[in-house]
Design a protein around this motif. Structure first.
Motif, PDB file in Angstrom:
ATOM      1  N   PHE A   1       0.841  -1.194   0.000  1.00  0.00           N
ATOM      2  CA  PHE A   1       0.000   0.000   0.000  1.00  0.00           C
ATOM      3  C   PHE A   1       0.881   1.250   0.000  1.00  0.00           C
ATOM      4  O   PHE A   1       1.565   1.531   0.992  1.00  0.00           O
ATOM      5  N   PRO A   2       0.891   2.015  -1.092  1.00  0.00           N
ATOM      6  CA  PRO A   2       1.672   3.258  -1.099  1.00  0.00           C
ATOM      7  C   PRO A   2       1.065   4.287  -0.154  1.00  0.00           C
ATOM      8  O   PRO A   2      -0.166   4.386  -0.039  1.00  0.00           O
ATOM      9  N   LEU A   3       1.908   5.035   0.513  1.00  0.00           N
ATOM     10  CA  LEU A   3       1.431   6.033   1.465  1.00  0.00           C
ATOM     11  C   LEU A   3       1.232   7.395   0.799  1.00  0.00           C
ATOM     12  O   LEU A   3       1.451   8.443   1.403  1.00  0.00           O
TER      13      LEU A   3
ATOM     14  N   GLN B   1       8.920   4.177  -6.437  1.00  0.00           N
ATOM     15  CA  GLN B   1       9.730   4.503  -5.275  1.00  0.00           C
ATOM     16  C   GLN B   1       8.915   5.332  -4.286  1.00  0.00           C
ATOM     17  O   GLN B   1       8.168   6.222  -4.664  1.00  0.00           O
ATOM     18  N   GLY B   2       9.082   4.993  -3.013  1.00  0.00           N
ATOM     19  CA  GLY B   2       8.335   5.682  -1.968  1.00  0.00           C
ATOM     20  C   GLY B   2       8.121   4.780  -0.777  1.00  0.00           C
ATOM     21  O   GLY B   2       8.684   3.678  -0.690  1.00  0.00           O
ATOM     22  N   ASP B   3       7.276   5.230   0.145  1.00  0.00           N
ATOM     23  CA  ASP B   3       7.003   4.491   1.378  1.00  0.00           C
ATOM     24  C   ASP B   3       5.735   3.654   1.237  1.00  0.00           C
ATOM     25  O   ASP B   3       4.748   4.104   0.646  1.00  0.00           O
ATOM     26  N   TYR B   4       5.768   2.458   1.848  1.00  0.00           N
ATOM     27  CA  TYR B   4       4.657   1.507   1.759  1.00  0.00           C
ATOM     28  C   TYR B   4       4.391   0.865   3.113  1.00  0.00           C
ATOM     29  O   TYR B   4       5.314   0.694   3.919  1.00  0.00           O
ATOM     30  N   ARG B   5       3.152   0.484   3.315  1.00  0.00           N
ATOM     31  CA  ARG B   5       2.803  -0.503   4.342  1.00  0.00           C
ATOM     32  C   ARG B   5       2.492  -1.803   3.610  1.00  0.00           C
ATOM     33  O   ARG B   5       1.932  -1.777   2.507  1.00  0.00           O
ATOM     34  N   VAL B   6       2.852  -2.937   4.221  1.00  0.00           N
ATOM     35  CA  VAL B   6       2.733  -4.226   3.540  1.00  0.00           C
ATOM     36  C   VAL B   6       1.893  -5.166   4.398  1.00  0.00           C
ATOM     37  O   VAL B   6       2.196  -5.391   5.577  1.00  0.00           O
ATOM     38  N   LEU B   7       0.837  -5.717   3.799  1.00  0.00           N
ATOM     39  CA  LEU B   7      -0.044  -6.665   4.470  1.00  0.00           C
ATOM     40  C   LEU B   7       0.148  -8.042   3.865  1.00  0.00           C
ATOM     41  O   LEU B   7       0.106  -8.210   2.646  1.00  0.00           O
ATOM     42  N   PHE B   8       0.337  -9.038   4.728  1.00  0.00           N
ATOM     43  CA  PHE B   8       0.421 -10.435   4.305  1.00  0.00           C
ATOM     44  C   PHE B   8      -0.918 -11.073   4.653  1.00  0.00           C
ATOM     45  O   PHE B   8      -1.246 -11.282   5.821  1.00  0.00           O
ATOM     46  N   ARG B   9      -1.674 -11.364   3.605  1.00  0.00           N
ATOM     47  CA  ARG B   9      -3.089 -11.678   3.763  1.00  0.00           C
ATOM     48  C   ARG B   9      -3.424 -13.027   3.152  1.00  0.00           C
ATOM     49  O   ARG B   9      -3.036 -13.320   2.017  1.00  0.00           O
TER      50      ARG B   9
ATOM     51  N   THR C   1       5.588  -1.790  10.319  1.00  0.00           N
ATOM     52  CA  THR C   1       6.831  -1.211   9.848  1.00  0.00           C
ATOM     53  C   THR C   1       6.611  -0.622   8.455  1.00  0.00           C
ATOM     54  O   THR C   1       6.010  -1.261   7.592  1.00  0.00           O
ATOM     55  N   VAL C   2       7.111   0.584   8.233  1.00  0.00           N
ATOM     56  CA  VAL C   2       6.992   1.225   6.920  1.00  0.00           C
ATOM     57  C   VAL C   2       8.191   0.824   6.069  1.00  0.00           C
ATOM     58  O   VAL C   2       9.346   0.914   6.498  1.00  0.00           O
ATOM     59  N   LEU C   3       7.912   0.351   4.870  1.00  0.00           N
ATOM     60  CA  LEU C   3       8.939  -0.050   3.915  1.00  0.00           C
ATOM     61  C   LEU C   3       9.207   1.103   2.957  1.00  0.00           C
ATOM     62  O   LEU C   3       8.285   1.640   2.353  1.00  0.00           O
ATOM     63  N   THR C   4      10.488   1.476   2.826  1.00  0.00           N
ATOM     64  CA  THR C   4      10.880   2.476   1.845  1.00  0.00           C
ATOM     65  C   THR C   4      11.485   1.778   0.634  1.00  0.00           C
ATOM     66  O   THR C   4      12.496   1.073   0.748  1.00  0.00           O
ATOM     67  N   VAL C   5      10.835   1.932  -0.512  1.00  0.00           N
ATOM     68  CA  VAL C   5      11.306   1.328  -1.753  1.00  0.00           C
ATOM     69  C   VAL C   5      12.154   2.354  -2.506  1.00  0.00           C
ATOM     70  O   VAL C   5      11.679   3.449  -2.815  1.00  0.00           O
TER      71      VAL C   5
ATOM     72  N   ASP D   1       3.560  11.564   7.270  1.00  0.00           N
ATOM     73  CA  ASP D   1       3.985  10.249   6.776  1.00  0.00           C
ATOM     74  C   ASP D   1       3.163   9.788   5.588  1.00  0.00           C
ATOM     75  O   ASP D   1       3.650   9.009   4.763  1.00  0.00           O
ATOM     76  N   GLU D   2       1.911  10.234   5.508  1.00  0.00           N
ATOM     77  CA  GLU D   2       0.995   9.757   4.474  1.00  0.00           C
ATOM     78  C   GLU D   2       0.247  10.950   3.880  1.00  0.00           C
ATOM     79  O   GLU D   2      -0.315  11.758   4.612  1.00  0.00           O
TER      80      GLU D   2
END
Length: 543
Positions: free
Chosen positions: A60-62, A85-93, A116-120, A445-446
């Motif tokens: 999910f891009p922020l 490129q940017g910040d993401y939240r990641v859900l394992f569903r 945790t926020v992932l920076t790509v 942040d978002e």
């Protein structure tokens, strides 16, 4: 929370509607440089890989529309290329509702707010192993009035940090005997909802324990991966109720709306019924402190409003806007209805008034989220009001055509503790330069934009982005503002937390019926009489 038995008393007409359903609208992601490949491994709680696990990793891009990119989890591994490129939240569903394993966010958290926020960036990245915990379960029997649709159960996880439900529920269809099993529920507090499985059979929506509305329901708590049994429900036959709230004019309609929740009120907001800018920020503020909002003419208080104020017996009355908008004569009339004081909130212009409202009513509690909308037009802010209230934040008006929101607004957002901004409307309403400015701040942040091709699509996107479920939906005209101004205080009230969807005069815009299918409300409320909203909407005629 307040009981909502008043719902049935505020109706001008009552009818029923059968709705058709389809795909939910989504927005387009923002453009950005392409990042490197992101990959990783998913393990079970005890270190085993997942050869038979059917699931996906959702990124999910922020920023932008926040639309996720999904990639399958295959033999315990996942990999995705082409993310911006940017910040993401990641859900394992999980994609298998029968799995005993809980959905988790990056970092192993059950709540999105903890994740945790992932920076790509441009480089490839291998993430740390993600451990999927085994969860508890809820089971029971659904007695359905239909022989072909045995009903379904859904569990919505509550996040105590945000005061909101997680965006996805766990769900399970009942079998031919009516038995259901909700698996993979991590420890926490859940809202348990029962509804029809599909679209072809019309059944009631119920909440545990035998409640029609979620605000009266009993939460279900999962602890230590417990397996809870005996959570039974009954679903009666019947379509969604379609109910009209209307008075002889805009002032009387505002009064009728207030009967939906309030016998008395500690505070009442008074806004202009002829001019929208000062009033647009008042709805979510009124909802935030659980207060009604009434309309007035500029130079005199309507008798029906005066009578309602006498019934409400407020301590405080908040007048929104300066004397050109609401005269001193009206302020003098209001003095006799407030047991403590009448307070006028007015800035030098609509933008300062909006900032004052946000600062006064949200400074004490703070606000993680704020919605920004143009102060030049009303439709986007009308839809944003209940959504902002649902996320415990203000609507702040900005000069959308400018290249900056201005230092005062940035200072306000920072001072309130806002970390997430949602821009309501497209670039013609709030410029791309403003969006870029917000994304460049060090305290946000978002930064999202909910924008469709028109005001009706924007309304849908705002609803989809803020409401994972509700038991009431409000329809308001997208061509006028008075009825929705008063409606925002009711729709956003803590006991309602319902969206306002904009409709045309005699038809339902594309996507509205699909949104109703997603939300599964018990009731739909039409704000305003004819000809503002005609029988075409009542009959569900598509545009």
């Amino acid at each position: 929370m307040s009981s909502r038995v008043q719902r049935r008393a505020l109706i001008a007409i009552t009818t029923a509607i059968a709705l058709t359903f389809g795909t939910i609208l989504v927005g387009a992601p923002a453009n950005a440089a392409v990042g490197g490949t992101v990959s990783g491994r998913v393990l079970l709680e005890y270190g085993e890989t997942l050869p038979t696990y059917s699931g996906e990793a959702m990124f999910f891009p922020l920023w932008g529309a926040g639309t996720p990119t999904s990639t399958p989890i295959d033999d315990g591994h996942y990999s995705v290329s082409g993310l911006e490129q940017g910040d993401y939240r990641v859900l394992f569903r999980s994609l298998d509702p029968t799995t005993p394993y809980a959905d988790v966010w990056l970092g192993g958290f059950l709540h999105e707010s903890d994740s945790t926020v992932l920076t790509v960036g441009a480089s490839n990245v291998e993430l740390d192993d993600v451990v999927i915990p085994q969860g508890g379960s809820i089971s029971g029997t659904i007695t359905s009035a239909s022989s072909t649709d045995r009903g379904a159960a859904a569990a919505f996880l509550w996040d105590p940090a945000t005061g909101e439900w997680e965006r996805y529920s766990r769900w399970a269809n009942a079998d031919s005997s009516g038995n259901y099993l909700l698996n993979g529920l991590g420890d926490g507090t859940y809202l348990l909802r029962f509804a029809a499985q599909g679209d072809s059979v019309l059944l009631s929506t119920e909440y545990w324990d035998d409640e029609e509305y979620w605000s009266n329901s009993t939460p279900v708590v999962i602890e230590s991966d417990a397996d809870l049994t005996g959570y039974n429900a009954s679903l009666a036959a019947g379509p969604i109720d379609l109910l009209r709230i209307a008075g002889a004019n805009r002032y009387a309609t505002g009064v009728s709306i207030s009967y939906g929740q309030w016998d008395t009120a500690d505070a009442v907001f008074i806004v202009s019924g002829t001019n929208f800018p000062d009033a647009l920020s008042a709805g979510p503020a009124a909802a935030h402190i659980a207060s009604p909002l009434l309309l007035t003419a500029p130079d005199s208080l309507s008798p029906v409003v005066a009578e309602r104020l006498a019934e409400l017996e407020p301590e405080y009355i908040f007048i929104i806007g300066g004397t050109p908008t609401i005269s001193q004569t009206v302020e003098n009339q209001l003095q006799g209805y407030a047991s403590d004081q009448v307070v006028r909130i007015a800035g030098a212009n609509r933008y300062e008034t909006s900032r004052l409202i946000a600062n006064i009513f949200f400074d004490g509690t703070g606000a993680d989220t704020a919605y920004l909308a143009t102060g030049v037009n009303f439709p986007d802010a009308l839809s944003a009001g209940p959504a902002a209230a649902n996320e415990h934040g203000p609507v702040i008006l900005v000069p959308g055509a400018n290249s900056s929101v201005g230092g005062e607004t940035l200072e306000l957002l920072d001072g309130l503790g806002v970390s997430k901004v949602v821009i309501a409307g497209g670039a013609p309403s709030v410029s791309g330069a403003i969006e870029a400015e917000l994304r460049g701040t060090d305290f946000l942040d978002e930064v999202y934009r909910r924008a469709g091709a028109n005001r009706f699509e924007t309304s849908l996107l705002i609803s989809q982005g803020s409401f994972p479920m509700t038991d009431g939906v409000f329809f308001a005209t997208g061509l006028g503002f008075p009825d929705a101004l008063a409606g925002a205080a009711l729709a956003g009230h803590p006991a309602w937390r319902s969206p306002i969807l904009l409709v045309r005069t005699n038809c339902v815009p594309a996507g509205v019926n699909e949104e109703i299918a997603r939300l599964k409300p018990s009731d739909i409320y039409i704000l305003g009489g004819e000809p503002t909203i005609g029988q075409g909407v009542v009959n569900g005629v598509p545009c």
